[in-house]
Write a protein that holds these residues in place. Structure first.
Motif, mmCIF file in Angstrom:
data_model
loop_
_atom_site.group_PDB
_atom_site.id
_atom_site.type_symbol
_atom_site.label_atom_id
_atom_site.label_comp_id
_atom_site.label_asym_id
_atom_site.label_seq_id
_atom_site.Cartn_x
_atom_site.Cartn_y
_atom_site.Cartn_z
ATOM 1 N N LYS A 132 42.301 70.218 52.196
ATOM 2 C CA LYS A 132 42.479 70.160 50.750
ATOM 3 C C LYS A 132 41.401 69.304 50.097
ATOM 4 O O LYS A 132 40.910 69.621 49.001
ATOM 5 C CB LYS A 132 43.867 69.618 50.406
ATOM 6 C CG LYS A 132 44.325 69.971 48.996
ATOM 7 C CD LYS A 132 45.812 69.802 48.843
ATOM 8 C CE LYS A 132 46.308 70.380 47.532
ATOM 9 N NZ LYS A 132 47.780 70.279 47.399
ATOM 10 N N ARG A 136 38.707 70.801 47.306
ATOM 11 C CA ARG A 136 38.463 70.262 45.972
ATOM 12 C C ARG A 136 36.960 70.177 45.675
ATOM 13 O O ARG A 136 36.513 70.478 44.555
ATOM 14 C CB ARG A 136 39.125 68.892 45.819
ATOM 15 C CG ARG A 136 40.617 68.949 45.526
ATOM 16 C CD ARG A 136 41.145 67.585 45.074
ATOM 17 N NE ARG A 136 42.435 67.721 44.433
ATOM 18 C CZ ARG A 136 43.599 67.585 45.053
ATOM 19 N NH1 ARG A 136 43.622 67.306 46.359
ATOM 20 N NH2 ARG A 136 44.736 67.727 44.400
ATOM 21 N N LYS A 140 35.139 72.406 42.731
ATOM 22 C CA LYS A 140 34.344 71.783 41.662
ATOM 23 C C LYS A 140 33.029 72.539 41.469
ATOM 24 O O LYS A 140 32.610 72.795 40.325
ATOM 25 C CB LYS A 140 34.062 70.321 42.023
ATOM 26 C CG LYS A 140 33.174 69.571 41.026
ATOM 27 C CD LYS A 140 33.848 69.428 39.674
ATOM 28 C CE LYS A 140 33.142 68.402 38.769
ATOM 29 N NZ LYS A 140 31.745 68.722 38.498
ATOM 30 N N GLU A 180 43.657 72.054 38.369
ATOM 31 C CA GLU A 180 42.611 71.055 38.153
ATOM 32 C C GLU A 180 41.251 71.694 37.855
ATOM 33 O O GLU A 180 40.303 70.984 37.481
ATOM 34 C CB GLU A 180 42.481 70.162 39.392
ATOM 35 C CG GLU A 180 43.767 69.420 39.756
ATOM 36 C CD GLU A 180 43.665 68.699 41.095
ATOM 37 O OE1 GLU A 180 42.509 68.441 41.529
ATOM 38 O OE2 GLU A 180 44.704 68.416 41.708
ATOM 39 N N TYR A 181 41.173 73.010 37.990
ATOM 40 C CA TYR A 181 39.898 73.709 37.842
ATOM 41 C C TYR A 181 40.102 74.921 36.926
ATOM 42 O O TYR A 181 40.228 76.061 37.380
ATOM 43 C CB TYR A 181 39.365 74.124 39.219
ATOM 44 C CG TYR A 181 39.265 72.941 40.154
ATOM 45 C CD1 TYR A 181 38.145 72.115 40.125
ATOM 46 C CD2 TYR A 181 40.311 72.603 41.009
ATOM 47 C CE1 TYR A 181 38.057 70.997 40.949
ATOM 48 C CE2 TYR A 181 40.237 71.488 41.826
ATOM 49 C CZ TYR A 181 39.104 70.690 41.788
ATOM 50 O OH TYR A 181 39.025 69.574 42.595
#
Length: 206
Positions: A132, A136, A140, A180-181
């Motif tokens: 994980k 991330r 990004k 988050e993205y």
């Protein structure tokens, strides 16, 4: 032309979706991983790696998911393989990135967060958390690339979108941190509106 697949496979899903999107005449041949169909001599003669997807077109065979995508896209006039050397360079870049960087991170999350859970097996927290963290960093990069864009290359759908989107087939069940993205989430939502993508949604388990 025969397209060998396993309905749960994220790599096979993108090949099936692309064939349907382009209207390529293929006979989809499902294999049972539980029954070890992919290890049978008859299939190993098509793909000695024993993996899906794989194509058999008369005496010609091709395997490795992204090579299968390229072969399918080349079956008809379209611009999914790019309209310039620059576009083809970026398409190849993202397809390589998917197979070399993204897929090795995605698979452990599929296993630890999804497939083990539905089998009642405890996840390996160390493997899960490491994957994980790596995911991330990759998300990004993808999110930055998709800022203000609906597709990875140029201003239209290409095989690069199919190649990368396949790795998100089990994203929700495997608890990818997509919230988050937002650019990745928006791009993925666009892919999911394609009828061919919806038609190849894997069966739900667990």
């Amino acid at each position: 032309m025969e397209l060998y697949h396993w309905p749960m496979s994220h790599n096979a899903r993108k090949a099936r979706a692309l064939a349907r999107h382009l209207g390529v005449a293929v006979q989809e041949v499902p294999l049972s991983m539980q029954d070890k169909d992919h290890k049978a001599d008859s299939f190993l003669a098509i793909n000695p790696m024993g993996q899906v997807p794989a194509i058999k077109d008369d005496d010609y065979t091709v395997w490795e998911a992204n090579a299968v995508l390229i072969y399918l896209a080349a079956q008809s006039p379209n611009d999914l393989l790019g309209q310039s050397a620059q576009e083809w360079g970026h398409i190849t870049q993202w397809m390589t990135w998917q197979s070399v960087e993204l897929s090795p991170v995605v698979v452990p999350l599929h296993v630890e967060n999804h497939f083990k859970r539905v089998r009642g097996i405890d996840a390996d927290a160390v493997k899960r958390d490491a994957a994980k963290q790596k995911l991330r960093a990759l998300l990004k990069i993808l999110d930055d690339t998709l800022d203000g864009k609906d597709h990875l290359v140029g201003d239209r759908l290409t095989v690069a979108d199919f190649a990368v989107a396949g790795d998100f087939t089990h994203a929700r069940n495997a608890h990818f941190p997509l919230s988050e993205y937002p650019n990745v989430a928006r791009w993925l939502k666009g892919i999911e509106t394609l009828p061919a993508w919806a038609d190849t949604t894997p069966p739900q388990i667990g």
